[in-house]
Every structure is written in C-alpha cells, then in structure tokens.
Design an enzyme around this catalytic site. Structure first.
Site, mmCIF file in Angstrom:
data_model
loop_
_atom_site.group_PDB
_atom_site.id
_atom_site.type_symbol
_atom_site.label_atom_id
_atom_site.label_comp_id
_atom_site.label_asym_id
_atom_site.label_seq_id
_atom_site.Cartn_x
_atom_site.Cartn_y
_atom_site.Cartn_z
ATOM 1 N N LYS A 1 -11.674 -1.893 8.476
ATOM 2 C CA LYS A 1 -10.847 -2.454 9.395
ATOM 3 C C LYS A 1 -11.131 -2.057 10.898
ATOM 4 O O LYS A 1 -11.136 -3.197 11.607
ATOM 5 C CB LYS A 1 -9.349 -2.096 9.124
ATOM 6 C CG LYS A 1 -8.780 -2.082 7.731
ATOM 7 C CD LYS A 1 -8.539 -3.327 6.981
ATOM 8 C CE LYS A 1 -8.433 -3.621 5.604
ATOM 9 N NZ LYS A 1 -7.099 -3.122 5.400
ATOM 10 N N TRP B 1 0.861 -1.219 0.195
ATOM 11 C CA TRP B 1 0.018 0.080 0.081
ATOM 12 C C TRP B 1 0.817 1.137 -0.083
ATOM 13 O O TRP B 1 0.543 2.329 -0.592
ATOM 14 C CB TRP B 1 -0.890 0.126 1.200
ATOM 15 C CG TRP B 1 -1.876 -1.119 1.224
ATOM 16 C CD1 TRP B 1 -1.796 -2.406 2.115
ATOM 17 C CD2 TRP B 1 -2.777 -1.603 0.162
ATOM 18 N NE1 TRP B 1 -2.457 -3.302 1.822
ATOM 19 C CE2 TRP B 1 -3.234 -2.895 0.494
ATOM 20 C CE3 TRP B 1 -3.200 -1.227 -1.016
ATOM 21 C CZ2 TRP B 1 -3.970 -3.567 -0.256
ATOM 22 C CZ3 TRP B 1 -4.080 -1.699 -1.825
ATOM 23 C CH2 TRP B 1 -4.513 -3.073 -1.296
ATOM 24 N N ASP C 1 -1.366 6.932 6.178
ATOM 25 C CA ASP C 1 -2.527 6.092 6.146
ATOM 26 C C ASP C 1 -2.612 5.249 7.172
ATOM 27 O O ASP C 1 -1.814 4.382 7.386
ATOM 28 C CB ASP C 1 -2.076 5.211 4.772
ATOM 29 C CG ASP C 1 -3.161 4.355 4.535
ATOM 30 O OD1 ASP C 1 -4.021 4.035 5.040
ATOM 31 O OD2 ASP C 1 -2.735 3.401 3.543
#
Length: 356
Positions: free
Chosen positions: A190, A99, A166
């Site tokens: 999440k 990511w 992030d």
C-alpha cells in the site's frame, strides 16, 4: 492519456521507486547482474537491508530496543504469528472491519480474546469510541486503517497495556509513538513496496514471554537474531521498499507526508460533500480515512453507478470501483499519489455530474 492510479493495493508507487527498481533488475549495484539473480547473502544486498532498516528507524523515530524485520507471508500471516508470540492468556481486540475480524479469528486459536467493541452494527462506517481495554490483557490489537470501508484511527490509542497494530494501509502516513507498541506490522503493497514483503517493528524485550512451543519459522526472535536472513527474504520488494524510504526522506519525512496526505483527502471529501450526485459512505468525519475515500451515488442517482465507473475509466481514473462488500467507489490516496490525480478525479466527478 495520463493514468491516475487509485487502486487499493497493490497500489501506486513513486516513479523514483519504479525507475530505480527497474534499473536494478537490469544491473544491480554495478555487479553486471540483476537483483533478481544475486545472493541474498551478498554484501551488496546486505547493504540494502541495513540501509532500509536504518531508514525505517529514522523516519518513524523508532526507539532503542526495537528490531525492524522484512518477512514474507503478508499481514495475514501476522494475524496468527502475533498472538502465537505474544498471547499468553488473554488479549483485547477492536473490531473495525474485515481485516480486524480475521485477526480476531486467528487470535482465538491461541487464547481468550476480549472484543472490546465492534463497528459491525454500523456496517463498519464508524470507528467505535465507547470502549475500555482491561488492564489484565497481554496486549491490545487494532487495525489503524480499514481499506474496504474507508475508516481510520489516526492517533495512537491511550490504553493501559502494550499494543499491537496492523498498519498495512497507512504506515508512513503519520507519526507514530512506537514505544507504545510491542509490534507494528504492515503488508508493503500500500505505502511501501510491491506485494511480497511485510515489515514488522518488534520490541525485543517483549519476546519470549509465552509458554507455548513456537515453530522456528514463526518466532519473531528467529528473524531478529538473523536480521531477516533466517531464510531467503523477498529480495526485490525489499529493494523497492528501500527506494520508497529514500523517496520519503527526500520529501522531508513523515510529518511533511502527513500534511500532503491530509490536503489530498480534504480536497476529495470537500468535493464529495458538496456534490449533488455523490455522497461519502463514512459520514462521521472523525472516522474518515485519509488513505481510502469511499463514496457512492445518492439514491436518486444509483442507476448511474456503472456509467460513472466507465466514464471515469475513459478519463484515465484507474481502480476506483468500490470493494464488493461496500459497492460504489473507492479512491485510494496513498503517499505516492500526487495532488494532480485528486484534482483530475474531482474534475471528472464534476463533469459527469454536469452531464446528468
């Protein structure tokens, strides 16, 4: 049989969140209508957004001068939206996995990117520590938790520039000094809500500093000015997020949640580290994630990998298969996962080990 949800995302939600959201799908705010069919501009839904924003600010101790946004597009859109709004000439990025690499790729579309360090040579099993952020960059970007590899940065880095982070898979699992950041963003699926909404905490004074023309929909200021209501927001995930935030407050807040998360992770890592059959993929304890615990069979037991997944599934362990890039197993220990589930997984591992 009780199911234990270790999926990496979308992932486990508290029963409080699930029940209240299910009730609202039938009848929202005593309107006699479902939350799926009411106007996002109704006073009843505006109250949901207002309360959710207030709870984010309370739980994360967000200082004055920051706006909380609920946007669509996932964290992947933020990979481009962040540099579009904040990168003038050069930015620094830390490469800690898939990511982070995707974020770096998008940032290069808008300016120079200095990758200060990369964990690629170690297959992203260690968080790099020997790096320096130049003082002349617009911001420093990092990914706090790496779901695929099971590594995590659990303290706000000390750098000479504003940060962007992030926090998709560990937001609300630790206290954060928000004042160090121009932007924090997190896909909700999440630790907050079903997929479909992304939370952004943006420093108002940092906006409007780039010279490029930014499409209206991709400007943070557009959404700040309209309170996340520039266009129809993801109504149901925002409502579910509010329920999770209420649940977090009832647990005693972020510091209490962090204690619970650390205890769960320590329990599972201890079982792995003392096992004759299993081994953690992240050996550097300082790099280990408390959200995503990745482990594999020791080489001499590699042939039993599929057998263990089948055995664990038969015992109610759901979603423990590791990411295809890593293999093995992954147990995601997000905030809503109870210690009971960790204990069940540990017992399952020990039972399988005794059989082989």
């Amino acid at each position: 049989m009780k199911k234990h949800n270790f999926y990496a995302g979308p992932s486990i939600l508290s029963q409080y969140t699930i029940k209240n959201t299910a009730d609202a799908i039938i009848d929202f705010a005593d309107m006699g209508l479902s939350i799926l069919e009411i106007s996002h501009r109704s006073k009843q839904f505006q109250a949901v957004v207002d309360e959710a924003v207030a709870l984010v600010k309370e739980l994360l101790e967000v200082p004055e001068g920051y706006s909380v946004l609920f946007l669509g597009g996932g964290a992947s859109l933020q990979f481009a939206m962040a540099p579009m709004n904040f990168l003038n000439t050069k930015a620094a990025y830390l490469d800690t996995g898939v990511w982070a690499s995707k974020a770096i790729k998008e940032a290069k579309l808008f300016g120079e990117v200095d990758v200060v360090a990369s964990g690629k040579d170690t297959k992203y099993t260690v968080i790099p520590t020997d790096w320096i952020v130049p003082a002349d960059v617009d911001y420093f970007h990092y990914t706090s938790n790496n779901t695929i590899y099971g590594t995590e940065i659990r303290k706000d880095p000390e750098v000479p520039v504003p940060m962007i982070c992030d926090m998709s898979s560990d937001i609300f699992s630790r206290p954060v000094d928000v004042s160090k950041y121009d932007l924090i963003y997190a896909g909700a699926q999440k630790n907050l809500a079903p997929s479909g909404v992304t939370i952004c905490i943006v420093k108002d004074a940092a906006l409007g500093k780039v010279s490029r023309v930014i499409p209206t929909m991709l400007k943070y200021k557009t959404h700040v000015d309209k309170g996340s209501m520039f266009n129809t927001p993801p109504v149901l995930p925002i409502f579910a997020a509010l329920q999770t935030l209420k649940y977090y407050k009832s647990l005693g807040g972020i510091r209490e949640i962090e204690k619970m998360d650390i205890a769960k992770a320590e329990r599972l890592y201890e079982a792995i580290d003392t096992s004759k059959m299993f081994v953690a993929t992240v050996q550097d304890k300082a790099s280990r994630s408390i959200m995503n615990v990745c482990f594999v069979m020791k080489p001499e037991y590699a042939e039993f990998e599929k057998d263990f997944i089948d055995f664990a599934t038969s015992k109610g362990m759901m979603g423990i298969k590791g990411h295809r890039d890593v293999g093995g197993f992954r147990a995601s220990l997000y905030n809503a996962l109870p210690m009971e589930s960790v204990d069940a997984l540990v017992e399952c591992m020990r039972e399988f080990e005794s059989l082989h």
